[in-house]
Design a protein around this motif. Sequence first.
Motif, PDB file in Angstrom:
ATOM      1  N   UNK A  56      24.625 -67.020 -15.556  1.00 15.94           N
ATOM      2  CA  UNK A  56      25.781 -66.724 -14.717  1.00 15.94           C
ATOM      3  C   UNK A  56      25.415 -65.622 -13.719  1.00 15.94           C
ATOM      4  N   UNK A  57      25.769 -65.867 -12.446  1.00 15.30           N
ATOM      5  CA  UNK A  57      25.471 -64.921 -11.379  1.00 15.30           C
ATOM      6  C   UNK A  57      26.771 -64.427 -10.762  1.00 15.30           C
ATOM      7  N   UNK A  58      26.836 -63.116 -10.515  1.00 16.35           N
ATOM      8  CA  UNK A  58      28.038 -62.488  -9.988  1.00 16.35           C
ATOM      9  C   UNK A  58      27.836 -62.096  -8.522  1.00 16.35           C
ATOM     10  N   UNK A  59      28.920 -62.023  -7.749  1.00 18.70           N
ATOM     11  CA  UNK A  59      28.814 -61.607  -6.339  1.00 18.70           C
ATOM     12  C   UNK A  59      28.165 -60.235  -6.206  1.00 18.70           C
ATOM     13  N   UNK A  60      27.303 -60.103  -5.205  1.00 24.01           N
ATOM     14  CA  UNK A  60      26.590 -58.857  -4.980  1.00 24.01           C
ATOM     15  C   UNK A  60      25.281 -58.747  -5.732  1.00 24.01           C
ATOM     16  N   UNK A  61      25.006 -59.678  -6.656  1.00 25.04           N
ATOM     17  CA  UNK A  61      23.776 -59.624  -7.441  1.00 25.04           C
ATOM     18  C   UNK A  61      22.601 -60.106  -6.596  1.00 25.04           C
ATOM     19  N   UNK A  62      21.491 -59.399  -6.693  1.00 25.79           N
ATOM     20  CA  UNK A  62      20.288 -59.785  -5.963  1.00 25.79           C
ATOM     21  C   UNK A  62      19.432 -60.680  -6.845  1.00 25.79           C
ATOM     22  N   UNK A  63      19.070 -61.861  -6.346  1.00 29.42           N
ATOM     23  CA  UNK A  63      18.374 -62.865  -7.146  1.00 29.42           C
ATOM     24  C   UNK A  63      16.943 -62.445  -7.433  1.00 29.42           C
ATOM     25  N   UNK A  64      16.534 -62.665  -8.687  1.00 29.80           N
ATOM     26  CA  UNK A  64      15.170 -62.442  -9.107  1.00 29.80           C
ATOM     27  C   UNK A  64      14.574 -63.775  -9.563  1.00 29.80           C
ATOM     28  N   UNK A  65      13.299 -63.741  -9.919  1.00 23.26           N
ATOM     29  CA  UNK A  65      12.616 -64.968 -10.374  1.00 23.26           C
ATOM     30  C   UNK A  65      13.286 -65.539 -11.606  1.00 23.26           C
ATOM     31  N   UNK A  66      13.746 -64.669 -12.520  1.00 25.47           N
ATOM     32  CA  UNK A  66      14.359 -65.150 -13.755  1.00 25.47           C
ATOM     33  C   UNK A  66      15.762 -65.682 -13.586  1.00 25.47           C
ATOM     34  N   UNK A  67      16.390 -65.466 -12.425  1.00 26.70           N
ATOM     35  CA  UNK A  67      17.743 -65.969 -12.192  1.00 26.70           C
ATOM     36  C   UNK A  67      17.759 -67.424 -11.746  1.00 26.70           C
ATOM     37  N   UNK A  68      16.608 -67.978 -11.387  1.00 28.22           N
ATOM     38  CA  UNK A  68      16.517 -69.326 -10.833  1.00 28.22           C
ATOM     39  C   UNK A  68      15.653 -70.209 -11.722  1.00 28.22           C
ATOM     40  N   UNK A 155      23.093 -63.300   8.716  1.00 22.17           N
ATOM     41  CA  UNK A 155      24.244 -62.460   9.014  1.00 22.17           C
ATOM     42  C   UNK A 155      25.073 -62.260   7.751  1.00 22.17           C
ATOM     43  N   UNK A 156      25.558 -61.031   7.559  1.00 16.71           N
ATOM     44  CA  UNK A 156      26.346 -60.717   6.377  1.00 16.71           C
ATOM     45  C   UNK A 156      25.518 -60.306   5.182  1.00 16.71           C
ATOM     46  N   UNK A 157      24.191 -60.214   5.337  1.00 15.06           N
ATOM     47  CA  UNK A 157      23.347 -59.875   4.188  1.00 15.06           C
ATOM     48  C   UNK A 157      23.647 -58.465   3.679  1.00 15.06           C
ATOM     49  N   UNK A 158      23.752 -57.495   4.595  1.00 12.89           N
ATOM     50  CA  UNK A 158      23.977 -56.114   4.171  1.00 12.89           C
ATOM     51  C   UNK A 158      25.328 -55.959   3.487  1.00 12.89           C
ATOM     52  N   UNK A 159      26.373 -56.610   4.023  1.00  9.58           N
ATOM     53  CA  UNK A 159      27.699 -56.516   3.407  1.00  9.58           C
ATOM     54  C   UNK A 159      27.693 -57.115   2.002  1.00  9.58           C
ATOM     55  N   UNK A 160      26.909 -58.180   1.789  1.00 13.51           N
ATOM     56  CA  UNK A 160      26.842 -58.799   0.468  1.00 13.51           C
ATOM     57  C   UNK A 160      25.998 -57.964  -0.494  1.00 13.51           C
ATOM     58  N   UNK A 161      25.019 -57.246   0.041  1.00 11.85           N
ATOM     59  CA  UNK A 161      24.114 -56.472  -0.801  1.00 11.85           C
ATOM     60  C   UNK A 161      24.739 -55.165  -1.271  1.00 11.85           C
TER      61      UNK A 161
END
Length: 305
Positions: A56-68, A155-161
């Motif tokens: 499960x992935x939540x908003x604002x989470x930065x994807x890593x190798x183990x998340x995919x 576009x929108x990357x910084x706001x999501x991060x």
Amino acid sequence: MKPARIIVICIAAVAAIGLALVVRAMGSPSKTPTAVATAAAVPARPMARVLVAAKDLQPGQRLTEGDLAWKDWPVDEVNPAFITDGSTPIPSAEAPAGAEKAAARPEGAVASVTRAATNLAGGGAKADYVGSVVREPILAGEPIVGRKIVRAGDSGYMAAYLEPGMRAMAIRVTVETAAGGFILPGDRVDVLLTRETTLGNMGAQEGDRSKFASSTVMQNIKVLAIDQSTRAGDDEQAVVGATATLEVGPRDAEALALAKSEGELSLVLRSYADTGGPSGRVAATRQSSAIRVYRGGAPEVVVVQ
């Protein structure tokens, strides 16, 4: 026994044996042709590899190798928005009527390699999505689609991060005020303010040297970007830029804006082992001031804490 009688007996025996074989063949059902026919009637479904969430992935989470993770998916059920590894051709939903026959024909080795390379270059590689930021919740096993993530540079990357409730604020930096360029995105820093102190009521006289004071105004602040780079390359050990974007709280942003107008700001790099402390504004301390004291007609500057 007469020869004619022997011949008749032999013919009767042969006929009896033949009749027995025919009756046996007719009485035993054959299952092999049916199995072959069934297998031919239901061919194996072609499968494609689709990129899905490993958890499960939540908003604002930065994807890593183990998340995919890659998951086998029937080709006829692959949505055009899904991300595939490019190893299996995906028929277009708007393909003409004769496209299926054309696709059924075997393609050459050069065409196959070219198609796979094109698909991989078009975004099918798993590594291309590591570092992206989740925009909407994604459940474990759910295919990754473009509208639910923001890739670096979009576009929108910084706001999501940004962490919930936090703000991004940029300050001017140089090589000297940014630890020689060794501060990278993701590091933690302290923010120091250096400003000129004011003298007491007597005022400054000609020939007096300026006095400066330095203090820490922010501590343990996360660096979001240096210029427009939100992450350093794998082989980069230093990044030189003109601005540094910091992640601060709303009230901290106000204090940082005030500090920018009062003097020069410098970033002090913190150790990885020293990033677990409090983050934000440093409690205001009593500022020192200098006054001029005349003793026997000779002026003397005294610093009062």
